[in-house]
Design a protein around this motif. Structure first.
Motif, short mmCIF file in Angstrom:
data_model
loop_
_atom_site.label_atom_id
_atom_site.label_comp_id
_atom_site.label_asym_id
_atom_site.label_seq_id
_atom_site.Cartn_x
_atom_site.Cartn_y
_atom_site.Cartn_z
N GLU A 368 0.84 -1.18 0.00
CA GLU A 368 0.00 0.00 0.00
C GLU A 368 0.89 1.25 0.00
O GLU A 368 1.90 1.30 0.71
N ILE A 369 0.51 2.22 -0.82
CA ILE A 369 1.22 3.51 -0.82
C ILE A 369 0.36 4.52 -0.07
O ILE A 369 -0.77 4.79 -0.45
N ARG A 370 0.92 5.05 1.00
CA ARG A 370 0.24 6.09 1.76
C ARG A 370 0.87 7.43 1.41
O ARG A 370 2.07 7.52 1.17
N ARG A 371 0.04 8.47 1.41
CA ARG A 371 0.56 9.77 0.96
C ARG A 371 -0.02 10.89 1.81
O ARG A 371 -1.13 10.78 2.35
N ARG A 372 0.74 11.97 1.89
CA ARG A 372 0.29 13.20 2.55
C ARG A 372 0.78 14.39 1.73
O ARG A 372 1.93 14.41 1.28
N LEU A 373 -0.10 15.37 1.56
CA LEU A 373 0.28 16.61 0.91
C LEU A 373 0.37 17.68 2.00
O LEU A 373 -0.59 17.93 2.73
N LEU A 374 1.56 18.29 2.12
CA LEU A 374 1.80 19.25 3.18
C LEU A 374 2.06 20.63 2.62
O LEU A 374 2.81 20.78 1.63
N VAL A 375 1.46 21.64 3.23
CA VAL A 375 1.70 23.04 2.89
C VAL A 375 2.29 23.70 4.13
O VAL A 375 1.63 23.74 5.18
N ASP A 376 3.52 24.16 4.01
CA ASP A 376 4.25 24.74 5.15
C ASP A 376 4.25 23.79 6.34
O ASP A 376 4.08 24.20 7.50
N GLY A 377 4.44 22.51 6.04
CA GLY A 377 4.57 21.50 7.08
C GLY A 377 3.27 20.96 7.63
O GLY A 377 3.29 20.04 8.45
N LYS A 378 2.12 21.49 7.19
CA LYS A 378 0.83 21.04 7.70
C LYS A 378 0.10 20.23 6.63
O LYS A 378 -0.07 20.70 5.50
N PRO A 379 -0.35 19.00 6.98
CA PRO A 379 -1.05 18.20 5.98
C PRO A 379 -2.42 18.77 5.65
O PRO A 379 -3.11 19.33 6.51
N ILE A 380 -2.80 18.67 4.37
CA ILE A 380 -4.13 19.09 3.94
C ILE A 380 -4.82 17.89 3.32
O ILE A 380 -4.18 17.00 2.74
N ASP A 381 -6.14 17.80 3.45
CA ASP A 381 -6.88 16.70 2.85
C ASP A 381 -7.69 17.14 1.64
O ASP A 381 -8.27 16.32 0.94
N ARG A 382 -7.71 18.48 1.39
CA ARG A 382 -8.44 19.00 0.24
C ARG A 382 -7.85 20.36 -0.13
O ARG A 382 -7.14 20.98 0.66
N TYR A 383 -8.17 20.79 -1.34
CA TYR A 383 -7.68 22.10 -1.78
C TYR A 383 -8.70 22.71 -2.72
O TYR A 383 -9.24 22.03 -3.61
N VAL A 384 -8.94 24.01 -2.55
CA VAL A 384 -9.88 24.74 -3.39
C VAL A 384 -9.08 25.53 -4.44
O VAL A 384 -8.21 26.33 -4.08
#
Length: 460
Positions: A368-384
């Motif tokens: 399984e590949i797990r992933r996180r997208l971080l902006v300035d070190g903080k994970p986000i689960d969505r983006y507008v």
């Protein structure tokens, strides 16, 4: 009778200096900043509409001139539309050295000499001044689709909103007789996000998540945006896992991974060519490390480094490699079957027994590949999405690294609308060299006189 010599006047000198030198320089800088951008075609991705060695002028104010010392633009009177030839900042490179706006301050763009930055935390013995000579690079492609459009590519043929584009724009070409399933030739149907659309991290494939990372980075240039990947094997993190038989198509965008593969083997009897599949071993850490930073620093020899400044350069990591990674993990997880040992001998000698042989699933690990997208070190689960998005392609559909590989270009990254060819020089064979006076006689014969003054939007 001779007139007596006039006494030197510092006031008149300064007035003349201001009129003859300072004012023209200031006006030229204003024009360069707000009105036009000069650009040279470095490759064949827009052939035969534009040729290597064409020199262009682009109009900045069409889409909005940049506001000095900010990451914003003045309003333009138009946005790129399908068919426009556009100069834009390549989204695959860091805008700041090491993608670290907190550490580096952009000082100025020295035009032909590239960008200069101030390093607030240099390593011991290293200069504060950083020279990013070849970046961030500007690209030129044709806008083929905008936010809200549905895009698909099949066998290199582009479809927009369900309609196949049977004719190439400009003097574009599609000449390859052998087609493959690379991003260049095959793209499943997808909709380009619009302003206000919410994109969810968990709902995207790895490659489309890479495209989202690019959008976030383009729209938030002063933030650090990182994609963290982790490989889990049977519930245990295994980031040093080695894919022993990693399958990879041979394509132009795979050079970085092809170099990383060890024990390279071809699935054909002959020397592999575009579209062939090769196998080799590669460590998952290759993907984890490079996807995390989004680019690879190019080593600069010490003798090329100056004493007053430090030179940096980068190569972008192509998101299409993550599609290869995801496909190889899926193959590892594909159910395998084994033949019951009691009928193994009869299966080998009797086709009827083969049909009735009892099959049972083999025991195999689960990846399984797990992933996180971080902006300035903080994970986000969505983006507008904040700005309009554009899908760019080269007119030379066989040989163009474009949105098929690295995703969308945001309005903020748009630099200018390509307008006119002001000079054109053919030197593909490198027979002319500025450093060799004995080749200067070739200059008049290498200028493409017929191309000078061509309006780009009228080339067909």
């Amino acid at each position: 009778m001779e007139e007596p010599p006039k006494n030197f006047s510092i006031k008149k000198f300064l007035k003349s200096f201001l009129r003859e030198i300072i004012v023209p320089i200031v006006l030229a800088l204003v024009v360069i900043q707000y009105v036009i951008q000069a650009f040279q075609i470095p490759s064949g991705s827009m052939e035969d509409t534009l040729h290597t060695g064409d020199f262009l002028l682009g109009l900045k104010f069409t889409y909005g001139s940049p506001i000095p010392f900010t990451n914003r633009h003045f309003p333009g009177y138009a946005e790129p539309k399908p068919g426009d030839v556009v100069i834009f900042r390549y989204p695959g490179e860091p805008e700041y050295p090491d993608n670290n706006p907190a550490r580096y301050t952009h000082l100025f763009n020295a035009l032909m000499f590239g960008n200069y930055y101030w390093d607030h935390e240099p390593e011991k013995g290293k200069p504060h001044l950083v020279h990013y000579a070849d970046g961030p690079k500007d690209y030129i492609k044709r806008c083929v689709a905008v936010s809200g459009d549905t895009v698909a590519v099949h066998q290199g043929r582009l479809s927009i909103n369900g309609k196949e584009q049977t004719e190439l724009p400009g003097r574009g070409k599609l000449t390859m007789s052998f087609r493959s399933h690379s991003p260049r030739d095959e793209r499943e149907s997808f909709v380009i996000p619009s302003v206000g659309d919410t994109l969810f991290v968990d709902s995207l494939s790895l490659e489309k998540l890479w495209w989202l990372r690019s959008i976030v980075l383009q729209e938030n240039p002063d933030s650090r945006v990182n994609l963290e990947l982790a490989l889990w094997k049977d519930g245990v993190e295994a980031n040093n896992y080695i894919f022993e038989d990693f399958n990879l198509p041979v394509e132009t965008d795979r050079g970085m991974l092809l170099q990383a593969l060890s024990g390279l083997r071809s699935k054909t009897d002959s020397r592999p060519v575009w579209g062939d599949t090769v196998t080799g071993s590669v460590n998952f850490e290759f993907f984890r490390r490079n996807a995390g930073i989004g680019f690879i620093p190019v080593p600069i020899p010490p003798e090329a480094q100056g004493s007053m400044s430090r030179l940096v350069s980068y190569v972008g990591f192509e998101g299409s490699l993550l599609r290869d990674l995801e496909g190889n993990v899926a193959m590892l997880n594909a159910p395998a079957v084994t033949v019951d040992s009691t009928v193994a001998d009869s299966v080998a000698s009797d086709s009827a027994a083969a049909e009735s042989a009892f099959m049972e699933p083999s025991t195999q690990p689960r990846f399984e590949i797990r992933r996180r997208l971080l902006v300035d070190g903080k994970p986000i689960d969505r983006y507008v999405v904040q700005t309009p998005l554009f899908f760019m392609m080269g007119d030379n559909r066989d040989n163009s690294a474009d949105s098929r590989y690295w995703g969308f270009v945001t309005l903020r990254n748009i630099r200018a609308k390509a307008f006119v060819i002001y000079f054109s020089f053919e030197n593909d064979d490198q027979a002319f060299s500025l450093g060799n006076p004995f080749t200067w006689w070739r200059i008049p014969f290498r200028i493409r006189w017929s191309r000078i003054g061509k309006i780009i939007s009228l080339i067909d």
